[in-house]
Design a protein around this motif. Structure first.
Motif, PDB file in Angstrom:
ATOM      1  N   MET A 389      28.964 -35.169  19.542  1.00  0.00           N
ATOM      2  CA  MET A 389      30.092 -34.301  19.880  1.00  0.00           C
ATOM      3  C   MET A 389      31.249 -35.106  20.471  1.00  0.00           C
ATOM      4  N   PHE A 390      30.915 -36.101  21.312  1.00  0.00           N
ATOM      5  CA  PHE A 390      31.965 -36.973  21.842  1.00  0.00           C
ATOM      6  C   PHE A 390      32.644 -37.748  20.719  1.00  0.00           C
ATOM      7  N   ASP A 391      31.833 -38.257  19.794  1.00  0.00           N
ATOM      8  CA  ASP A 391      32.388 -39.034  18.676  1.00  0.00           C
ATOM      9  C   ASP A 391      33.317 -38.176  17.823  1.00  0.00           C
ATOM     10  N   ALA A 392      33.044 -36.871  17.751  1.00  0.00           N
ATOM     11  CA  ALA A 392      33.878 -35.974  16.946  1.00  0.00           C
ATOM     12  C   ALA A 392      35.183 -35.613  17.645  1.00  0.00           C
ATOM     13  N   GLY A 393      35.290 -35.960  18.931  1.00  0.00           N
ATOM     14  CA  GLY A 393      36.534 -35.699  19.635  1.00  0.00           C
ATOM     15  C   GLY A 393      36.459 -34.672  20.742  1.00  0.00           C
ATOM     16  N   TRP A 394      35.278 -34.042  20.955  1.00  0.00           N
ATOM     17  CA  TRP A 394      35.155 -33.067  22.027  1.00  0.00           C
ATOM     18  C   TRP A 394      35.071 -33.770  23.370  1.00  0.00           C
ATOM     19  N   GLY A 395      35.535 -33.108  24.425  1.00  0.00           N
ATOM     20  CA  GLY A 395      35.449 -33.652  25.765  1.00  0.00           C
ATOM     21  C   GLY A 395      34.308 -33.046  26.548  1.00  0.00           C
ATOM     22  N   TYR A 396      34.058 -33.581  27.746  1.00  0.00           N
ATOM     23  CA  TYR A 396      32.981 -33.059  28.589  1.00  0.00           C
ATOM     24  C   TYR A 396      33.138 -31.562  28.821  1.00  0.00           C
ATOM     25  N   GLU A 397      34.390 -31.152  29.097  1.00  0.00           N
ATOM     26  CA  GLU A 397      34.638 -29.759  29.458  1.00  0.00           C
ATOM     27  C   GLU A 397      34.427 -28.794  28.304  1.00  0.00           C
ATOM     28  N   ASP A 398      34.275 -29.319  27.080  1.00  0.00           N
ATOM     29  CA  ASP A 398      34.109 -28.465  25.902  1.00  0.00           C
ATOM     30  C   ASP A 398      32.656 -28.103  25.631  1.00  0.00           C
ATOM     31  N   ILE A 399      31.712 -28.820  26.219  1.00  0.00           N
ATOM     32  CA  ILE A 399      30.320 -28.781  25.759  1.00  0.00           C
ATOM     33  C   ILE A 399      29.396 -28.177  26.815  1.00  0.00           C
ATOM     34  N   ALA A 400      28.493 -27.315  26.359  1.00  0.00           N
ATOM     35  CA  ALA A 400      27.394 -26.822  27.204  1.00  0.00           C
ATOM     36  C   ALA A 400      26.093 -26.972  26.433  1.00  0.00           C
ATOM     37  N   LEU A 401      25.059 -27.436  27.116  1.00  0.00           N
ATOM     38  CA  LEU A 401      23.718 -27.538  26.534  1.00  0.00           C
ATOM     39  C   LEU A 401      22.872 -26.442  27.169  1.00  0.00           C
ATOM     40  N   LEU A 402      22.427 -25.496  26.342  1.00  0.00           N
ATOM     41  CA  LEU A 402      21.669 -24.348  26.836  1.00  0.00           C
ATOM     42  C   LEU A 402      20.237 -24.395  26.327  1.00  0.00           C
ATOM     43  N   SER A 403      19.325 -23.869  27.124  1.00  0.00           N
ATOM     44  CA  SER A 403      17.921 -23.772  26.717  1.00  0.00           C
ATOM     45  C   SER A 403      17.504 -22.307  26.717  1.00  0.00           C
ATOM     46  N   THR A 404      16.470 -22.001  25.931  1.00  0.00           N
ATOM     47  CA  THR A 404      15.942 -20.638  25.891  1.00  0.00           C
ATOM     48  C   THR A 404      14.627 -20.518  26.644  1.00  0.00           C
ATOM     49  N   GLY A 405      13.951 -21.653  26.877  1.00  0.00           N
ATOM     50  CA  GLY A 405      12.692 -21.651  27.612  1.00  0.00           C
ATOM     51  C   GLY A 405      12.881 -22.239  28.993  1.00  0.00           C
ATOM     52  N   SER A 406      12.177 -23.327  29.290  1.00  0.00           N
ATOM     53  CA  SER A 406      12.324 -23.966  30.598  1.00  0.00           C
ATOM     54  C   SER A 406      13.704 -24.581  30.740  1.00  0.00           C
ATOM     55  N   ARG A 407      14.142 -24.749  31.980  1.00  0.00           N
ATOM     56  CA  ARG A 407      15.469 -25.287  32.234  1.00  0.00           C
ATOM     57  C   ARG A 407      15.508 -26.794  31.979  1.00  0.00           C
ATOM     58  N   HIS A 408      16.670 -27.279  31.600  1.00  0.00           N
ATOM     59  CA  HIS A 408      16.880 -28.708  31.428  1.00  0.00           C
ATOM     60  C   HIS A 408      16.744 -29.396  32.788  1.00  0.00           C
ATOM     61  N   PRO A 409      16.172 -30.611  32.850  1.00  0.00           N
ATOM     62  CA  PRO A 409      16.039 -31.296  34.143  1.00  0.00           C
ATOM     63  C   PRO A 409      17.366 -31.444  34.892  1.00  0.00           C
ATOM     64  N   MET A 410      18.467 -31.620  34.168  1.00  0.00           N
ATOM     65  CA  MET A 410      19.764 -31.729  34.830  1.00  0.00           C
ATOM     66  C   MET A 410      20.162 -30.408  35.482  1.00  0.00           C
ATOM     67  N   GLN A 411      19.820 -29.288  34.861  1.00  0.00           N
ATOM     68  CA  GLN A 411      20.106 -27.990  35.469  1.00  0.00           C
ATOM     69  C   GLN A 411      19.272 -27.808  36.735  1.00  0.00           C
ATOM     70  N   VAL A 412      18.002 -28.178  36.660  1.00  0.00           N
ATOM     71  CA  VAL A 412      17.121 -28.062  37.827  1.00  0.00           C
ATOM     72  C   VAL A 412      17.686 -28.868  38.988  1.00  0.00           C
ATOM     73  N   GLU A 413      18.133 -30.092  38.694  1.00  0.00           N
ATOM     74  CA  GLU A 413      18.670 -30.967  39.744  1.00  0.00           C
ATOM     75  C   GLU A 413      19.939 -30.375  40.367  1.00  0.00           C
ATOM     76  N   ARG A 414      20.817 -29.842  39.547  1.00  0.00           N
ATOM     77  CA  ARG A 414      22.084 -29.322  40.069  1.00  0.00           C
ATOM     78  C   ARG A 414      21.902 -27.997  40.800  1.00  0.00           C
ATOM     79  N   GLN A 415      20.972 -27.160  40.343  1.00  0.00           N
ATOM     80  CA  GLN A 415      20.747 -25.890  41.030  1.00  0.00           C
ATOM     81  C   GLN A 415      20.032 -26.076  42.360  1.00  0.00           C
ATOM     82  N   ALA A 416      19.412 -27.240  42.550  1.00  0.00           N
ATOM     83  CA  ALA A 416      18.754 -27.509  43.827  1.00  0.00           C
ATOM     84  C   ALA A 416      19.767 -27.548  44.966  1.00  0.00           C
ATOM     85  N   GLU A 417      21.045 -27.773  44.641  1.00  0.00           N
ATOM     86  CA  GLU A 417      22.101 -27.803  45.661  1.00  0.00           C
ATOM     87  C   GLU A 417      22.630 -26.409  45.962  1.00  0.00           C
ATOM     88  N   GLY A 418      22.110 -25.395  45.279  1.00  0.00           N
ATOM     89  CA  GLY A 418      22.547 -24.026  45.516  1.00  0.00           C
ATOM     90  C   GLY A 418      23.357 -23.495  44.355  1.00  0.00           C
TER      91      GLY A 418
END
Length: 499
Positions: A389-418
């Motif tokens: 997606m970066f190579d195609a020209g999208w920026g960080y603010e354009d992209i979301a990675l979503l899961s339907t089952g367990s949460r992504h480890p990065m989501q778990v880490e960030r939600q630990a802060e509230g």
């Protein structure tokens, strides 16, 4: 010293030999007239300019390598003893040597007396990357996405006609599929009613949507900003209700509090509200998430439970939580049958899950892409798609990675802060957003990478799939098991996803 001009040119000037040296300067025949030119200086200046361009690129990490210039005269033949001060014979290629370009260029670099290394394979790869340019306008993705957003904004304004149509209706339920403009209408209705002097509450269930609504209305003046904007539960806490257990922990105690104890407390507190704290109108977005018990405090907080205004916006196909509920009052139903948000490619893909026929009025975009993998590998495969997606020209603010089952480890880490800190990061531009489809209802991103990491179908799997597929405005990449899609979404959905 300058060379004396000979009685005749250093080498002949014919129709085929349009460049020559007259003993003082280079000359060229153009349009029947002779002009002085400086090919050696032009080649040297171009070499230094190119070197400066490459070495100023942050992607170039090599030390100074060997650079040099040559002159190529494709229509001129030079004698073997040719030489002028600014261009020895071995640095110029004539028409008889065109087939030997590569070995002759190599000789030029080998003859350099400077102690500089030759460029290696890594340097060549970096050179190719730098030569493509940097900071280029991405007409194929970002600009097209901006055009689609402008179109969607105009179409959403067309939907405002509905608001004028319901001015004479005090209690309405507006139903529509994903991308039909429900949230736009809910927010605009809240603004209009507040501006007319009503005390309005704009309410939803999820943290993410509440964060969006608060940020959006926070920019309004006090004459337009509703009296309350946010989550159903936070409204109760504002009245004095208990905070309760962590909602993300799913157990009997948690369910008892949020589904029964809290709404009972809120109803009692709402009944005690003084007139100045009651609402002349409530507007509920994503109302399919509301349980039956939640409607009791909603009616109790109205100025007049029988006549105060109620506007409900819902999509039954997005009922992803294990609760059933419907307003206990009569509402006039209105149907939105247009998809305004998603590109036609994305809207057509999730169409079989909508539950009603939709007119696709969004813009065009790239095809929906499905990357087949197991549920166990879905998160890792989804991570692998980000760089593309970066190579195609999208920026960080354009992209979301979503899961339907367990949460992504990065989501778990960030939600630990509230949750407050986590949802503030939704607006950051320094990284992509990691989320779950349950928390992303009512939200959107230009690019969604969806990881289907549910191992087996369960209750509401179809609804989760629908939510995940419909969050992308412009580009959608799905990573998961094709058999899971066929079982949950049916053969028509699988067909539209190219499975």
């Amino acid at each position: 010293m300058p060379m004396q001009q000979p009685e005749s040119p250093r080498f002949a000037n014919t129709a085929e030999q349009s460049v020559w040296h007259d003993g003082t300067s280079w000359r060229q025949n153009r349009g029947g007239a002779h002009h002085t030119i400086e090919p050696a200086r032009q080649a040297r200046d171009a070499c230094y300019a190119l070197r400066e361009f490459i070495e100023s690129d942050p992607r170039w990490t090599q030390k100074r390598v060997r650079w040099d210039h040559m002159v190529v005269l494709p229509n001129t033949e030079l004698p073997s003893d040719f030489a002028v001060p600014d261009c020895p014979r071995w640095k110029v290629i004539d028409r008889t040597q065109l087939a030997e370009l590569l070995p002759l260029m190599r000789i030029v670099l080998l003859k350099q007396e400077l102690d500089r290394p030759h460029i290696g394979s890594e340097g060549i790869a970096q050179l190719q990357l730098c030569m493509r340019g940097r900071g280029l306008p991405q007409l194929d993705v970002v600009a097209r996405a901006s055009e689609n957003e402008m179109t969607a904004d105009l179409l959403s304004q067309e939907q405002a006609v509905i608001l004028r149509a319901i001015d004479v209706l005090d209690r309405v339920e507006i139903r529509g599929g994903a991308g039909s403009g429900k949230t736009y209408l809910a927010v605009e209705q809240a603004r209009r009613l507040t501006k007319s002097g009503k005390r309005v509450a704009l309410i939803c269930y999820s943290h993410g949507l509440a964060s969006y609504l608060e940020r959006l209305t926070g920019k309004w003046g006090h004459k337009e900003k509703p009296a309350y904007v946010g989550e159903f539960h936070d409204l109760g806490k504002r009245w004095g209700a208990a905070a309760g257990p962590d909602e993300s922990i799913r157990n009997t105690e948690t369910a008892q509090f949020w589904e029964h104890d809290l709404p009972l407390q809120m109803t009692q507190l709402a009944e005690e509200l003084p007139p100045g704290k009651r609402f002349d109108a409530i507007i509920i977005d994503e109302a399919q998430d509301f349980a039956d018990e939640w409607w009791k405090p909603m009616l109790a907080c109205l100025t007049d439970p029988d006549t105060s205004r109620i506007y409900v916006f819902s999509d039954e196909a997005q009922r992803v939580f294990d609760r059933e509920g419907s307003p206990p009052v009569d509402l006039v139903p209105l149907i939105l049958d247009h998809n305004l948000r998603n590109t036609r490619q994305i809207a057509r893909a999730f169409g079989p899950l909508v539950g009603q026929r939709m007119q696709l009025r969004g813009g065009d975009g790239p095809d929906v892409r499905f990357v087949a993998c197991s549920a166990d590998d879905a998160l890792g495969v989804a991570d692998d798609q980000v760089q593309g997606m970066f190579d195609a020209g999208w920026g960080y603010e354009d992209i979301a990675l979503l899961s339907t089952g367990s949460r992504h480890p990065m989501q778990v880490e960030r939600q630990a802060e509230g949750n407050d800190s986590y949802w503030k990061a939704f607006w950051d531009n320094d990284d992509i957003f990691y989320g779950h489809v349950l928390g992303f209802k009512g939200l959107e991103r230009r690019v969604i990478i969806l990881a289907l990491n549910e191992f087996t179908p369960r209750d509401r799997s179809k609804e989760r799939l629908y939510v995940g597929l419909s969050r992308a405005r412009d580009q959608l990449v799905i990573c998961g098991d094709p058999e899971f899609v066929r079982e949950v979404g049916g053969p028509e959905l699988a067909s539209r996803l190219g499975l």
